[in-house]
Scaffold this motif. Structure first.
Motif, PDB file in Angstrom:
ATOM      1  N   GLY A 169      -3.084  -7.036   7.016  1.00 59.58           N
ATOM      2  CA  GLY A 169      -1.607  -6.733   7.153  1.00 59.58           C
ATOM      3  C   GLY A 169      -1.317  -7.047   8.743  1.00 59.58           C
ATOM      4  O   GLY A 169      -1.000  -7.486   9.237  1.00 59.58           O
ATOM      5  N   HIS A 170      -2.114  -5.927   8.736  1.00 59.17           N
ATOM      6  CA  HIS A 170      -2.046  -5.017  10.306  1.00 59.17           C
ATOM      7  C   HIS A 170      -3.427  -5.291  11.292  1.00 59.17           C
ATOM      8  O   HIS A 170      -2.903  -3.584  11.035  1.00 59.17           O
ATOM      9  CB  HIS A 170      -0.915  -4.597   9.961  1.00 59.17           C
ATOM     10  N   LEU A 208       3.682   1.814   8.764  1.00 59.63           N
ATOM     11  CA  LEU A 208       3.226   1.346   7.641  1.00 59.63           C
ATOM     12  C   LEU A 208       4.150   1.032   6.396  1.00 59.63           C
ATOM     13  O   LEU A 208       4.665  -0.007   5.481  1.00 59.63           O
ATOM     14  CB  LEU A 208       1.838   1.762   7.354  1.00 59.63           C
ATOM     15  N   ALA A 209       5.555   2.742   6.358  1.00 58.63           N
ATOM     16  CA  ALA A 209       5.975   2.640   5.049  1.00 58.63           C
ATOM     17  C   ALA A 209       7.139   1.513   5.124  1.00 58.63           C
ATOM     18  O   ALA A 209       7.667   1.215   3.813  1.00 58.63           O
ATOM     19  CB  ALA A 209       6.432   3.882   4.918  1.00 58.63           C
ATOM     20  N   ARG A 210       7.712   1.752   6.363  1.00 60.04           N
ATOM     21  CA  ARG A 210       8.337   0.559   6.134  1.00 60.04           C
ATOM     22  C   ARG A 210       8.190  -0.948   5.538  1.00 60.04           C
ATOM     23  O   ARG A 210       8.917  -1.697   5.379  1.00 60.04           O
ATOM     24  CB  ARG A 210       9.307   0.339   7.125  1.00 60.04           C
ATOM     25  N   LEU A 211       7.100  -1.372   6.305  1.00 64.12           N
ATOM     26  CA  LEU A 211       6.309  -3.120   6.119  1.00 64.12           C
ATOM     27  C   LEU A 211       6.511  -2.510   4.786  1.00 64.12           C
ATOM     28  O   LEU A 211       6.540  -4.124   3.805  1.00 64.12           O
ATOM     29  CB  LEU A 211       5.082  -3.292   6.837  1.00 64.12           C
ATOM     30  N   ALA A 212       5.840  -1.647   4.196  1.00 63.32           N
ATOM     31  CA  ALA A 212       4.965  -1.843   2.240  1.00 63.32           C
ATOM     32  C   ALA A 212       6.691  -2.243   1.734  1.00 63.32           C
ATOM     33  O   ALA A 212       6.837  -2.330   0.902  1.00 63.32           O
ATOM     34  CB  ALA A 212       4.831  -0.034   2.224  1.00 63.32           C
ATOM     35  N   ALA A 213       7.660  -1.257   1.953  1.00 60.71           N
ATOM     36  CA  ALA A 213       8.911  -1.160   1.737  1.00 60.71           C
ATOM     37  C   ALA A 213      10.009  -2.226   1.257  1.00 60.71           C
ATOM     38  O   ALA A 213      10.079  -3.046   0.517  1.00 60.71           O
ATOM     39  CB  ALA A 213       9.738  -0.300   2.599  1.00 60.71           C
ATOM     40  N   ARG A 214       9.497  -3.224   3.045  1.00 58.13           N
ATOM     41  CA  ARG A 214       9.760  -4.572   2.664  1.00 58.13           C
ATOM     42  C   ARG A 214       9.337  -5.942   1.951  1.00 58.13           C
ATOM     43  O   ARG A 214       9.820  -6.689   1.224  1.00 58.13           O
ATOM     44  CB  ARG A 214       9.935  -5.276   4.228  1.00 58.13           C
ATOM     45  N   SER A 215       8.277  -5.343   1.976  1.00 54.68           N
ATOM     46  CA  SER A 215       6.887  -6.107   1.509  1.00 54.68           C
ATOM     47  C   SER A 215       7.615  -6.071  -0.493  1.00 54.68           C
ATOM     48  O   SER A 215       7.231  -7.119  -1.109  1.00 54.68           O
ATOM     49  CB  SER A 215       5.907  -6.215   0.949  1.00 54.68           C
ATOM     50  N   GLY A 216       7.907  -4.925  -1.173  1.00 51.40           N
ATOM     51  CA  GLY A 216       8.763  -4.800  -2.556  1.00 51.40           C
ATOM     52  C   GLY A 216       7.649  -4.895  -3.050  1.00 51.40           C
ATOM     53  O   GLY A 216       6.474  -4.689  -2.686  1.00 51.40           O
TER      54      GLY A 216
END
Length: 207
Positions: A90-91, A178-186
């Motif tokens: 993803g990144h 990465l934690a924020r991106l993971a939280a947004r992806s659900g």
């Protein structure tokens, strides 16, 4: 001297015995005095050595994989490998560029990229960009501390500490992003069998 820089940066790519960043910072901080190396050569060979070492780590990961040894098959290791692969997918640019500023992160990411089948061409292109950026950053840290410190040893010490602090900050930022991106992806959507509560399909009666 330049050959030693290339060799150390290469070895540090798959076996971090001596932090190559410290070597570049130390040499760059005293550049301009008698019998020192050119900053341009230091930047070039530092980056080329880093690229060589990264490619070796990637190849080792591709050859060994993620489950050859028993300790690799533990739940914690599998979870870590899975997280690293998802981050790379993803990144990839952010992870590959940032990991080299974190102690041990460069080797871990490059090995995982090879072990999990991350495309080699994409990895190489990102790695080339990251390596030249990292080499220039190390020289920049060194030059930023020169001119206002009289003692050469103190210049080197401050530059190395500054580089280490920047690596710590990069690690902290990467984890939060990465934690924020993971939280947004659900939560991941399961694609397995239907829920137990769903009614089973019934064949239509024939005439």
């Amino acid at each position: 001297m330049l050959a030693a820089v290339y060799l150390l940066c290469t070895i540090d790519g798959f076996f971090p015995l001596v932090p190559s960043e410290s070597v570049i910072v130390a040499l760059a901080s005293i550049s301009g005095t008698v019998d020192t190396v050119s900053l341009w050569w230091l930047w070039l060979l530092g980056a080329l050595g880093a690229i060589t070492g990264d490619q070796i780590a990637y190849s080792l990961g591709r050859a060994i994989g993620t489950d050859r040894f028993r300790w690799m098959r533990t739940r914690s290791v599998r979870r870590a490998v899975g997280s690293a692969r998802r981050a790379l997918d993803g990144h990839g640019a952010m992870v590959i560029c940032t990991a080299r500023y974190i102690p041990g992160g460069r080797v871990a990411v490059n090995y995982t990229a090879g072990a999990t089948g991350f495309p080699r061409l994409r990895f190489t292109l990102l790695d080339i960009f990251a390596a030249f950026l990292w080499s220039g950053y190390s020289i920049g840290i060194a030059k930023a501390t020169t001119g206002w410190l009289d003692n050469t040893l103190l210049q080197i010490t401050v530059a190395v500490v500054a580089a280490a602090a920047a690596g710590w900050v990069a690690d902290l930022i990467l984890k939060r992003v990465l934690a924020r991106l993971a939280a947004r992806s659900g939560p991941a959507v399961q694609t397995g069998p239907a829920d137990h509560g769903a009614a089973p399909a019934v064949d239509s009666p024939r005439d």
